[in-house]
Structures are given as C-alpha cells and as structure tokens.
Design a protein around this motif. Structure first.
Motif, PDB file in Angstrom:
ATOM      1  N   ASN A  73      39.196  57.802  45.395  1.00  0.00           N
ATOM      2  CA  ASN A  73      38.264  57.955  46.585  1.00  0.00           C
ATOM      3  C   ASN A  73      37.054  58.595  46.011  1.00  0.00           C
ATOM      4  OD1 ASN A  73      39.727  56.530  48.113  1.00  0.00           O
ATOM      5  ND2 ASN A  73      40.682  58.245  49.666  1.00  0.00           N
ATOM      6  N   ALA A  74      37.053  59.373  44.904  1.00  0.00           N
ATOM      7  CA  ALA A  74      35.909  60.332  44.432  1.00  0.00           C
ATOM      8  C   ALA A  74      34.943  59.259  43.798  1.00  0.00           C
ATOM      9  CB  ALA A  74      36.553  61.294  43.592  1.00  0.00           C
ATOM     10  N   LYS A  75      35.591  58.370  43.435  1.00  0.00           N
ATOM     11  CA  LYS A  75      34.572  57.222  42.653  1.00  0.00           C
ATOM     12  C   LYS A  75      34.445  55.920  43.531  1.00  0.00           C
ATOM     13  CE  LYS A  75      36.111  58.820  37.970  1.00  0.00           C
ATOM     14  NZ  LYS A  75      36.711  58.311  36.411  1.00  0.00           N
ATOM     15  N   ASN A  76      35.159  55.910  44.660  1.00  0.00           N
ATOM     16  CA  ASN A  76      34.821  54.543  45.523  1.00  0.00           C
ATOM     17  C   ASN A  76      35.429  53.589  44.784  1.00  0.00           C
ATOM     18  OD1 ASN A  76      33.634  56.747  47.251  1.00  0.00           O
ATOM     19  ND2 ASN A  76      31.645  55.838  46.899  1.00  0.00           N
ATOM     20  N   THR A  77      36.485  53.476  44.072  1.00  0.00           N
ATOM     21  CA  THR A  77      36.638  52.345  43.354  1.00  0.00           C
ATOM     22  C   THR A  77      38.291  51.842  43.547  1.00  0.00           C
ATOM     23  OG1 THR A  77      34.908  52.940  41.786  1.00  0.00           O
ATOM     24  CG2 THR A  77      36.864  51.191  41.228  1.00  0.00           C
ATOM     25  N   VAL A  78      38.819  51.002  43.963  1.00  0.00           N
ATOM     26  CA  VAL A  78      39.911  50.413  43.686  1.00  0.00           C
ATOM     27  C   VAL A  78      40.115  49.593  42.394  1.00  0.00           C
ATOM     28  CG1 VAL A  78      39.460  48.355  44.994  1.00  0.00           C
ATOM     29  CG2 VAL A  78      41.519  49.533  45.221  1.00  0.00           C
ATOM     30  N   TYR A  79      41.543  49.696  41.982  1.00  0.00           N
ATOM     31  CA  TYR A  79      42.027  48.962  40.748  1.00  0.00           C
ATOM     32  C   TYR A  79      43.147  48.231  41.136  1.00  0.00           C
ATOM     33  CZ  TYR A  79      39.177  53.010  38.839  1.00  0.00           C
ATOM     34  OH  TYR A  79      38.299  53.962  38.670  1.00  0.00           O
ATOM     35  N   LEU A  80      43.349  47.264  40.199  1.00  0.00           N
ATOM     36  CA  LEU A  80      44.426  46.352  40.194  1.00  0.00           C
ATOM     37  C   LEU A  80      44.855  46.325  38.567  1.00  0.00           C
ATOM     38  CD1 LEU A  80      46.348  44.750  41.733  1.00  0.00           C
ATOM     39  CD2 LEU A  80      45.151  42.881  41.554  1.00  0.00           C
ATOM     40  N   GLN A  81      46.021  47.041  38.396  1.00  0.00           N
ATOM     41  CA  GLN A  81      46.633  46.662  37.287  1.00  0.00           C
ATOM     42  C   GLN A  81      47.468  45.684  37.109  1.00  0.00           C
ATOM     43  OE1 GLN A  81      45.729  48.602  33.964  1.00  0.00           O
ATOM     44  NE2 GLN A  81      47.340  47.090  33.195  1.00  0.00           N
ATOM     45  N   MET A  82      47.458  44.798  36.336  1.00  0.00           N
ATOM     46  CA  MET A  82      47.969  43.663  36.093  1.00  0.00           C
ATOM     47  C   MET A  82      48.907  43.660  34.841  1.00  0.00           C
ATOM     48  SD  MET A  82      45.633  40.731  37.867  1.00  0.00           S
ATOM     49  CE  MET A  82      44.421  40.984  36.562  1.00  0.00           C
ATOM     50  N   ASN A  83      50.304  43.499  34.894  1.00  0.00           N
ATOM     51  CA  ASN A  83      50.997  43.527  33.695  1.00  0.00           C
ATOM     52  C   ASN A  83      51.740  42.355  33.537  1.00  0.00           C
ATOM     53  OD1 ASN A  83      49.905  45.870  32.671  1.00  0.00           O
ATOM     54  ND2 ASN A  83      51.326  47.207  33.818  1.00  0.00           N
ATOM     55  N   GLY A  84      52.395  42.010  32.594  1.00  0.00           N
ATOM     56  CA  GLY A  84      53.279  40.586  32.607  1.00  0.00           C
ATOM     57  C   GLY A  84      52.700  39.564  32.892  1.00  0.00           C
ATOM     58  N   LEU A  85      51.412  39.046  32.640  1.00  0.00           N
ATOM     59  CA  LEU A  85      50.664  38.073  33.427  1.00  0.00           C
ATOM     60  C   LEU A  85      51.185  36.711  33.207  1.00  0.00           C
ATOM     61  CD1 LEU A  85      47.289  39.554  33.283  1.00  0.00           C
ATOM     62  CD2 LEU A  85      48.114  38.786  35.141  1.00  0.00           C
ATOM     63  N   LYS A  86      51.142  35.896  34.337  1.00  0.00           N
ATOM     64  CA  LYS A  86      52.029  34.689  33.886  1.00  0.00           C
ATOM     65  C   LYS A  86      50.625  33.455  34.100  1.00  0.00           C
ATOM     66  CE  LYS A  86      56.156  36.147  36.002  1.00  0.00           C
ATOM     67  NZ  LYS A  86      56.948  35.920  37.288  1.00  0.00           N
ATOM     68  N   PRO A  87      50.907  32.451  33.843  1.00  0.00           N
ATOM     69  CA  PRO A  87      49.897  31.404  33.961  1.00  0.00           C
ATOM     70  C   PRO A  87      49.440  31.182  35.455  1.00  0.00           C
ATOM     71  CG  PRO A  87      51.190  30.526  32.388  1.00  0.00           C
ATOM     72  CD  PRO A  87      51.982  31.950  32.790  1.00  0.00           C
ATOM     73  N   GLU A  88      50.673  31.106  36.131  1.00  0.00           N
ATOM     74  CA  GLU A  88      50.635  31.025  37.847  1.00  0.00           C
ATOM     75  C   GLU A  88      49.798  32.374  38.421  1.00  0.00           C
ATOM     76  OE1 GLU A  88      53.283  30.969  35.971  1.00  0.00           O
ATOM     77  OE2 GLU A  88      55.095  31.899  37.235  1.00  0.00           O
ATOM     78  N   ASP A  89      49.350  33.347  37.606  1.00  0.00           N
ATOM     79  CA  ASP A  89      48.299  34.320  37.981  1.00  0.00           C
ATOM     80  C   ASP A  89      46.853  33.921  38.030  1.00  0.00           C
ATOM     81  OD1 ASP A  89      50.773  36.715  36.728  1.00  0.00           O
ATOM     82  OD2 ASP A  89      50.611  36.226  38.712  1.00  0.00           O
ATOM     83  N   THR A  90      46.695  32.792  37.360  1.00  0.00           N
ATOM     84  CA  THR A  90      45.242  32.227  37.310  1.00  0.00           C
ATOM     85  C   THR A  90      44.583  31.922  38.394  1.00  0.00           C
ATOM     86  OG1 THR A  90      45.723  31.376  34.739  1.00  0.00           O
ATOM     87  CG2 THR A  90      43.964  30.500  36.252  1.00  0.00           C
ATOM     88  N   ALA A  91      43.474  32.759  38.727  1.00  0.00           N
ATOM     89  CA  ALA A  91      42.933  32.537  40.008  1.00  0.00           C
ATOM     90  C   ALA A  91      41.552  33.388  39.895  1.00  0.00           C
ATOM     91  CB  ALA A  91      43.937  33.049  41.250  1.00  0.00           C
ATOM     92  N   VAL A  92      40.910  33.342  41.003  1.00  0.00           N
ATOM     93  CA  VAL A  92      39.586  34.114  41.215  1.00  0.00           C
ATOM     94  C   VAL A  92      40.266  35.120  42.140  1.00  0.00           C
ATOM     95  CG1 VAL A  92      37.228  34.445  42.077  1.00  0.00           C
ATOM     96  CG2 VAL A  92      38.041  32.309  41.147  1.00  0.00           C
ATOM     97  N   TYR A  93      39.811  36.453  41.666  1.00  0.00           N
ATOM     98  CA  TYR A  93      40.514  37.500  42.374  1.00  0.00           C
ATOM     99  C   TYR A  93      39.372  38.391  43.077  1.00  0.00           C
ATOM    100  CZ  TYR A  93      44.848  37.303  40.152  1.00  0.00           C
ATOM    101  OH  TYR A  93      46.438  36.884  39.582  1.00  0.00           O
TER     102      TYR A  93
END
Length: 118
Positions: A73-93
């Motif tokens: 909240n101090a940086k006004n930023t949200v993150y998404l850490q994605m590990n163990g990625l799979k081909p089915e995770d392919t998308a526009v986020y």
C-alpha cells in the motif's frame, strides 16, 4: 484513474513470473485488488484477489498453491507471483480494483500477456 500492469512475457513450463500493477487515481488502500486472466476463446476468469488491508486473499482452484497475490500500500502496487507455470496459464492477465465482497471490479488495467511454452 489508472492501473498499469507489467511483468508478462514468455516462459517455459515450470518457470516463474511476477506481475506488477501500479495504481493511481484513487486512494489505493481503500480498495480491494484482483488479477483476472483471459485465454484465447475463453471467458475472463477471476484468478486471485486481495483485501484492501492485505489480510485476506482468495485464489481460483486452478492456481492455488502456485500463485501468490500481495500488495504494497505504500507503493500503490499489487503483485502476482506465479510459480510452477503451466501451458494452460497462457492468457492475458488484467489487474482490477474494486470491492471483492460485492463482486464489483470497476477499474481495469490494460493487460499483460503471459505465454507458457511446453
């Protein structure tokens, strides 16, 4: 009012990426934040969200145990850490801002492409 997503790219299966979304225009800590994704030919899917305080998170079953949503909240930023990625995770986020308990997401980022090769 703006949300700027970044961090997408091309990665091999099993790899990791971290998405970031920088927010402006509203008081960041007053709103819940979420990541959605949309694969080709599919509907947009709520992937993860986090409460405004950062004390509660929720994930789609398809990403539980692999993805982690956090916010600064101090940086006004949200993150998404994605590990163990799979081909089915392919998308526009997309990152979004709103009220999770009401299911209302009213500010949207422009999207960042994530492509996972097998």
């Amino acid at each position: 009012v703006q949300l700027q997503a970044s961090g997408g790219g091309l990665v091999q299966a099993g790899g990791s990426l971290r998405l970031s979304c920088a927010a402006s225009g509203r008081t960041f800590s007053n709103y819940d934040m979420a990541w959605f994704r949309q694969a080709p030919g599919k509907e947009r899917e709520l992937t993860a969200y986090i409460y405004r305080t950062g004390t509660y998170t929720s994930y789609a079953d398809s990403v539980k145990g692999r993805f982690t949503i956090t916010r600064d909240n101090a940086k006004n930023t949200v993150y998404l850490q994605m590990n163990g990625l799979k081909p089915e995770d392919t998308a526009v986020y997309y990152c979004a801002r709103g009220v999770a308990t009401a299911g209302r997401w009213f500010d949207w980022g422009q999207g960042t492409q994530v492509t996972v090769s097998s």
